[in-house]
Design a protein around this motif. Structure first.
Motif, PDB file in Angstrom:
ATOM      1  N   MET A  78       0.831  -1.207   0.000  1.00 43.97           N
ATOM      2  CA  MET A  78       0.000   0.000   0.000  1.00 43.97           C
ATOM      3  C   MET A  78       0.863   1.255   0.000  1.00 43.97           C
ATOM      4  SD  MET A  78      -2.980  -1.076   2.684  1.00 43.97           S
ATOM      5  CE  MET A  78      -3.870   0.450   2.589  1.00 43.97           C
ATOM      6  N   GLU A  79       0.422   2.244  -0.742  1.00 43.98           N
ATOM      7  CA  GLU A  79       1.115   3.526  -0.783  1.00 43.98           C
ATOM      8  C   GLU A  79       0.221   4.550  -0.101  1.00 43.98           C
ATOM      9  OE1 GLU A  79       2.688   4.245  -4.761  1.00 43.98           O
ATOM     10  OE2 GLU A  79       2.633   2.079  -5.076  1.00 43.98           O
ATOM     11  N   ASP A  80       0.256   4.522   1.237  1.00 47.53           N
ATOM     12  CA  ASP A  80      -0.648   5.350   2.020  1.00 47.53           C
ATOM     13  C   ASP A  80       0.011   5.698   3.347  1.00 47.53           C
ATOM     14  OD1 ASP A  80      -2.960   6.734   2.679  1.00 47.53           O
ATOM     15  OD2 ASP A  80      -4.288   5.059   2.248  1.00 47.53           O
ATOM     16  N   HIS A  81      -0.688   6.465   4.152  1.00 49.30           N
ATOM     17  CA  HIS A  81      -0.195   6.834   5.478  1.00 49.30           C
ATOM     18  C   HIS A  81      -0.314   5.640   6.434  1.00 49.30           C
ATOM     19  CE1 HIS A  81      -4.434   7.143   6.408  1.00 49.30           C
ATOM     20  NE2 HIS A  81      -4.566   8.005   5.410  1.00 49.30           N
ATOM     21  N   ASN A  82       0.312   5.760   7.591  1.00 47.67           N
ATOM     22  CA  ASN A  82       0.371   4.651   8.548  1.00 47.67           C
ATOM     23  C   ASN A  82      -0.985   4.233   9.111  1.00 47.67           C
ATOM     24  OD1 ASN A  82       3.111   4.477   8.216  1.00 47.67           O
ATOM     25  ND2 ASN A  82       3.595   5.733   9.998  1.00 47.67           N
ATOM     26  N   LEU A  83      -1.967   5.107   9.081  1.00 47.06           N
ATOM     27  CA  LEU A  83      -3.280   4.727   9.597  1.00 47.06           C
ATOM     28  C   LEU A  83      -3.912   3.631   8.746  1.00 47.06           C
ATOM     29  CD1 LEU A  83      -4.846   8.159  10.620  1.00 47.06           C
ATOM     30  CD2 LEU A  83      -3.617   6.513  12.044  1.00 47.06           C
ATOM     31  N   ALA A  84      -3.545   3.559   7.481  1.00 51.56           N
ATOM     32  CA  ALA A  84      -4.110   2.534   6.595  1.00 51.56           C
ATOM     33  C   ALA A  84      -3.812   1.132   7.116  1.00 51.56           C
ATOM     34  CB  ALA A  84      -3.572   2.708   5.179  1.00 51.56           C
ATOM     35  N   TYR A  85      -2.645   0.951   7.678  1.00 51.44           N
ATOM     36  CA  TYR A  85      -2.262  -0.371   8.187  1.00 51.44           C
ATOM     37  C   TYR A  85      -3.052  -0.717   9.448  1.00 51.44           C
ATOM     38  CZ  TYR A  85       1.329   1.409   5.140  1.00 51.44           C
ATOM     39  OH  TYR A  85       1.976   1.996   4.091  1.00 51.44           O
ATOM     40  N   LEU A  86      -3.348   0.293  10.273  1.00 54.11           N
ATOM     41  CA  LEU A  86      -4.198   0.070  11.451  1.00 54.11           C
ATOM     42  C   LEU A  86      -5.609  -0.318  11.019  1.00 54.11           C
ATOM     43  CD1 LEU A  86      -3.167   3.067  13.752  1.00 54.11           C
ATOM     44  CD2 LEU A  86      -2.412   0.688  13.895  1.00 54.11           C
ATOM     45  N   ILE A  87      -6.082   0.278   9.940  1.00 54.26           N
ATOM     46  CA  ILE A  87      -7.412  -0.023   9.425  1.00 54.26           C
ATOM     47  C   ILE A  87      -7.481  -1.469   8.943  1.00 54.26           C
ATOM     48  CG2 ILE A  87      -9.028   0.523   7.551  1.00 54.26           C
ATOM     49  CD1 ILE A  87      -7.917   3.493   7.906  1.00 54.26           C
ATOM     50  N   VAL A  88      -6.451  -1.905   8.227  1.00 53.22           N
ATOM     51  CA  VAL A  88      -6.406  -3.300   7.766  1.00 53.22           C
ATOM     52  C   VAL A  88      -6.407  -4.245   8.963  1.00 53.22           C
ATOM     53  CG1 VAL A  88      -4.971  -5.029   6.606  1.00 53.22           C
ATOM     54  CG2 VAL A  88      -5.350  -2.791   5.538  1.00 53.22           C
ATOM     55  N   GLU A  89      -5.597  -3.960   9.976  1.00 52.58           N
ATOM     56  CA  GLU A  89      -5.566  -4.801  11.179  1.00 52.58           C
ATOM     57  C   GLU A  89      -6.932  -4.861  11.845  1.00 52.58           C
ATOM     58  OE1 GLU A  89      -2.525  -3.295  13.778  1.00 52.58           O
ATOM     59  OE2 GLU A  89      -0.922  -3.739  12.338  1.00 52.58           O
ATOM     60  N   GLU A  90      -7.607  -3.727  11.947  1.00 51.47           N
ATOM     61  CA  GLU A  90      -8.938  -3.683  12.566  1.00 51.47           C
ATOM     62  C   GLU A  90      -9.939  -4.500  11.766  1.00 51.47           C
ATOM     63  OE1 GLU A  90     -11.727  -2.678  15.462  1.00 51.47           O
ATOM     64  OE2 GLU A  90      -9.576  -2.287  15.480  1.00 51.47           O
TER      65      GLU A  90
END
Length: 168
Positions: free
Chosen positions: A147-159
């Protein structure tokens, strides 16, 4: 737990706060809706022209609910029919510290990007008819490498993965 970062969006300095488990905010403050489509343990990412691989999503159209938006966007961008979209959280987008904010512009001073986890009902052949050029399926733990996005994107995937696991 809320997590806040700052991002530069084309010269606009914005404060982004991930709010997992939030109830849907006032529809007038929703600026976009996004989906985490999970199928056989993998998430779908779409390549958005000019932005790289990301979660499918877009703006709510006139007369459309956020749930209808995520279903439409997953189909338009990823050629995936999604079912049972469930709100997992939102990013609060604050322009309060953005010196370039236009109070007469398209976006509110404080808006929300909604994120849904959705089941994949059917994966159709990819036709590239819209702004996305491809789709891929990746293991959630590898999303940070793709993903080419900010770090919140990874938290969203985890959630989203936690939410999907809780349902099985």
């Amino acid at each position: 737990m809320a997590t806040t970062i700052y991002a530069d969006w084309g010269g606009h300095y914005v404060k982004l706060t991930w709010l997992p488990g939030i109830n849907s905010p006032d529809p007038a403050l929703v600026t976009s809706v996004h989906g985490v489509c999970i199928d056989q343990g993998k998430i779908m990412l779409v390549h958005v022209t000019g932005r790289g691989f990301n979660l499918p999503g877009g703006h709510v159209e006139e007369g459309e609910s956020p749930e209808e938006t995520v279903i439409r966007e997953c189909m338009e961008e990823g050629y995936v029919k999604c079912a049972n979209p469930r709100l997992i959280g939102a990013i609060q987008v604050s322009h309060e510290e953005n010196p370039k904010f236009d109070p007469n512009g398209r976006y509110p001073l404080i808006g929300y990007q909604l994120f849904y986890q959705a089941d994949v009902a059917e994966c159709l052949p990819y036709l590239r008819e819209h702004e996305c050029t491809s789709r891929i399926w990746v293991e959630p733990q590898l999303s940070a490498y793709v993903m080419e996005d900010h770090n919140l994107a990874y938290l969203i995937v985890e959630e989203a993965v936690r939410h999907a696991d809780a349902l099985t």
